[in-house]
Scaffold this motif. Structure first.
Motif, PDB file in Angstrom:
ATOM      1  N   PRO A  58      -1.682  -9.159  11.326  1.00  0.00           N
ATOM      2  CA  PRO A  58      -1.890  -7.974  10.487  1.00  0.00           C
ATOM      3  C   PRO A  58      -0.654  -7.522   9.720  1.00  0.00           C
ATOM      4  O   PRO A  58       0.478  -7.781  10.116  1.00  0.00           O
ATOM      5  N   LEU A  59      -0.925  -6.825   8.619  1.00  0.00           N
ATOM      6  CA  LEU A  59       0.110  -6.250   7.775  1.00  0.00           C
ATOM      7  C   LEU A  59       0.148  -4.737   7.973  1.00  0.00           C
ATOM      8  O   LEU A  59      -0.864  -4.125   8.311  1.00  0.00           O
ATOM      9  N   ILE A  60       1.301  -4.145   7.733  1.00  0.00           N
ATOM     10  CA  ILE A  60       1.431  -2.691   7.786  1.00  0.00           C
ATOM     11  C   ILE A  60       1.089  -2.123   6.412  1.00  0.00           C
ATOM     12  O   ILE A  60       1.546  -2.624   5.387  1.00  0.00           O
ATOM     13  N   VAL A  61       0.265  -1.079   6.405  1.00  0.00           N
ATOM     14  CA  VAL A  61      -0.121  -0.417   5.161  1.00  0.00           C
ATOM     15  C   VAL A  61       0.772   0.808   4.966  1.00  0.00           C
ATOM     16  O   VAL A  61       0.872   1.667   5.847  1.00  0.00           O
ATOM     17  N   HIS A  62       1.415   0.877   3.803  1.00  0.00           N
ATOM     18  CA  HIS A  62       2.321   1.972   3.480  1.00  0.00           C
ATOM     19  C   HIS A  62       1.598   3.000   2.615  1.00  0.00           C
ATOM     20  O   HIS A  62       0.922   2.632   1.644  1.00  0.00           O
ATOM     21  N   ALA A 106      -6.010  -6.699   5.259  1.00  0.00           N
ATOM     22  CA  ALA A 106      -4.659  -6.279   5.623  1.00  0.00           C
ATOM     23  C   ALA A 106      -4.512  -6.112   7.129  1.00  0.00           C
ATOM     24  O   ALA A 106      -3.430  -6.336   7.685  1.00  0.00           O
ATOM     25  N   ALA A 107      -5.588  -5.733   7.801  1.00  0.00           N
ATOM     26  CA  ALA A 107      -5.555  -5.522   9.249  1.00  0.00           C
ATOM     27  C   ALA A 107      -5.749  -6.814  10.034  1.00  0.00           C
ATOM     28  O   ALA A 107      -5.828  -6.781  11.269  1.00  0.00           O
ATOM     29  N   GLY A 114      -2.245  -0.648  10.998  1.00  0.00           N
ATOM     30  CA  GLY A 114      -0.913  -0.068  11.091  1.00  0.00           C
ATOM     31  C   GLY A 114      -0.582   0.709   9.832  1.00  0.00           C
ATOM     32  O   GLY A 114      -0.734   0.185   8.721  1.00  0.00           O
ATOM     33  N   LEU A 115      -0.137   1.948   9.989  1.00  0.00           N
ATOM     34  CA  LEU A 115       0.160   2.820   8.849  1.00  0.00           C
ATOM     35  C   LEU A 115       1.586   3.355   8.947  1.00  0.00           C
ATOM     36  O   LEU A 115       2.061   3.701  10.039  1.00  0.00           O
ATOM     37  N   PRO A 141       4.386  -6.498   4.264  1.00  0.00           N
ATOM     38  CA  PRO A 141       5.225  -7.105   5.298  1.00  0.00           C
ATOM     39  C   PRO A 141       6.589  -7.436   4.706  1.00  0.00           C
ATOM     40  O   PRO A 141       6.797  -7.309   3.494  1.00  0.00           O
ATOM     41  N   SER A 142       7.534  -7.856   5.524  1.00  0.00           N
ATOM     42  CA  SER A 142       8.856  -8.187   5.012  1.00  0.00           C
ATOM     43  C   SER A 142       8.765  -9.302   3.977  1.00  0.00           C
ATOM     44  O   SER A 142       7.961 -10.232   4.088  1.00  0.00           O
ATOM     45  N   ALA A 143       9.589  -9.208   2.942  1.00  0.00           N
ATOM     46  CA  ALA A 143       9.514 -10.111   1.794  1.00  0.00           C
ATOM     47  C   ALA A 143      10.332 -11.381   2.034  1.00  0.00           C
ATOM     48  O   ALA A 143      11.366 -11.625   1.404  1.00  0.00           O
TER      49      ALA A 143
END
Length: 336
Positions: A58-62, A106-107, A114-115, A141-143
């Motif tokens: 999963p990715l963190i959503v900003h 994204a999840a 994740g927020l 996520p980190s680039a």
């Protein structure tokens, strides 16, 4: 293409790129993110493809503020609200139950998401501008390529993805390591990834003792940056005590053919005069905040010097060093 993150025109261009479903190198206070519209499944797929990241990770959503949380979360417990009040904007990610109709890609297909609300002024400006265009959350996520050292400057991002990626330059990241992650999907908060916010600070802020698992937690949702091997440079990373580090230097100095070694240590080290060329020594900051700020940039710098090994003095076994120790331990764990 790197744009000045202080320019209003650059902020507008970045928000429009997100609206079009494109990727963006986005500065935050933790690390630079590879950003895309969290509500656009095709755009999110581009993140996974560019990073070489498994689609179920999963990715963190900003988000621009806590007001956007309910667009993604179906329920927010009271202790999570208190954590937002205390640490947002800032380097804290909360895992919350996900509304089933949003951000599934994204999840990573999970029923949680994740927020985070970042505090970096450039990130905040982009999120606000994107929101005005109908982009209410940005997966970021980190680039960097999956599993590699996270980027803390715009140049690091360009080195990973080349000139075709639009990147906003917001300077070097202040924090330098990824956010603390707390699982808020259960009856009590559970720490999934340490960062610069300690368990004691979290517990005091939310009025509930934050659980810190000492073993793998089968009930925990998957979360970013929690794989056993992660954040790894090309060189082999080894952690050791100050005494063992000096012994290793002494032993290595007796082997003229030994490849170059980088040394990052808080304690003074002695390099024999007969082999100074074998060692690239750099003092580790005594302050945990300075150390976190420099960590990924230092690993990248050692890699750029072409060393085969990076020997690091193990950080102190105290809670405030948990985030730095976690990143170094994962960097030192071989991939399987």
């Amino acid at each position: 293409m790197i744009l000045d993150g202080q320019s209003p025109q650059s902020i507008t261009a970045a928000a429009q790129a997100l609206q079009r479903g494109e990727l963006l190198g986005l500065p935050t206070e933790t690390v630079y993110g590879l950003a895309a519209d969290a509500g656009n499944e095709a755009a999110v797929a581009r993140i996974f493809a560019a990073k070489g990241r498994p689609a179920d990770h999963p990715l963190i959503v900003h988000v621009a503020s806590a007001q956007e949380v309910m667009r993604f979360a179906s329920h927010v417990p009271d202790f999570a609200h208190k954590l937002m009040d205390a640490f947002w904007p800032g380097p804290l990610t909360l895992i919350l139950p996900r509304r089933p109709e949003v951000a599934a890609a994204a999840a990573g297909g999970q029923n949680s998401v994740g927020l985070r609300c970042p505090s970096h002024p450039v990130a905040h400006a982009v999120l606000q501008a994107a929101q005005a265009l109908g982009v209410y959350g940005v997966a970021a996520p980190s680039a960097n390529l999956f599993g590699r050292v996270s980027p803390t400057t715009a140049a690091h991002v360009a080195g990973e993805f080349g000139d075709e990626l639009l990147i906003l330059d917001g300077g070097a990241c202040d924090v330098g390591i990824e956010s603390t992650i707390v699982d808020c999907t259960r009856a009590a908060p559970v720490l999934l990834r340490p960062g610069v916010i300690t368990p004691q600070q979290l517990s005091e802020a939310c009025g509930v003792t934050v659980i810190t698992p000492t073993a793998p937690d089968a009930d925990a949702p998957r979360a970013s940056g929690t794989l056993e091997s992660h954040y790894a440079p090309t060189a082999k990373v080894q952690l050791m005590s100050a005494a063992d580090l000096q012994k290793a230097i002494n032993a290595c100095a007796k082997e003229p053919a030994h490849p170059a070694v980088a040394v990052w240590s808080r304690s003074p080290v002695h390099v024999p005069d007969t082999s100074p060329h074998q060692f690239k020594c750099q003092p580790m900051p005594a302050s945990v905040h300075d150390c976190a700020h420099q960590l990924f940039a230092q690993l990248r710098s050692f890699d750029a010097q072409g060393v085969a090994h990076i020997w690091v003095e193990s950080p102190p076994q105290t809670p405030e060093w948990d985030g730095v120790r976690d990143r170094l331990t994962r960097a030192a764990t071989p991939t399987r």
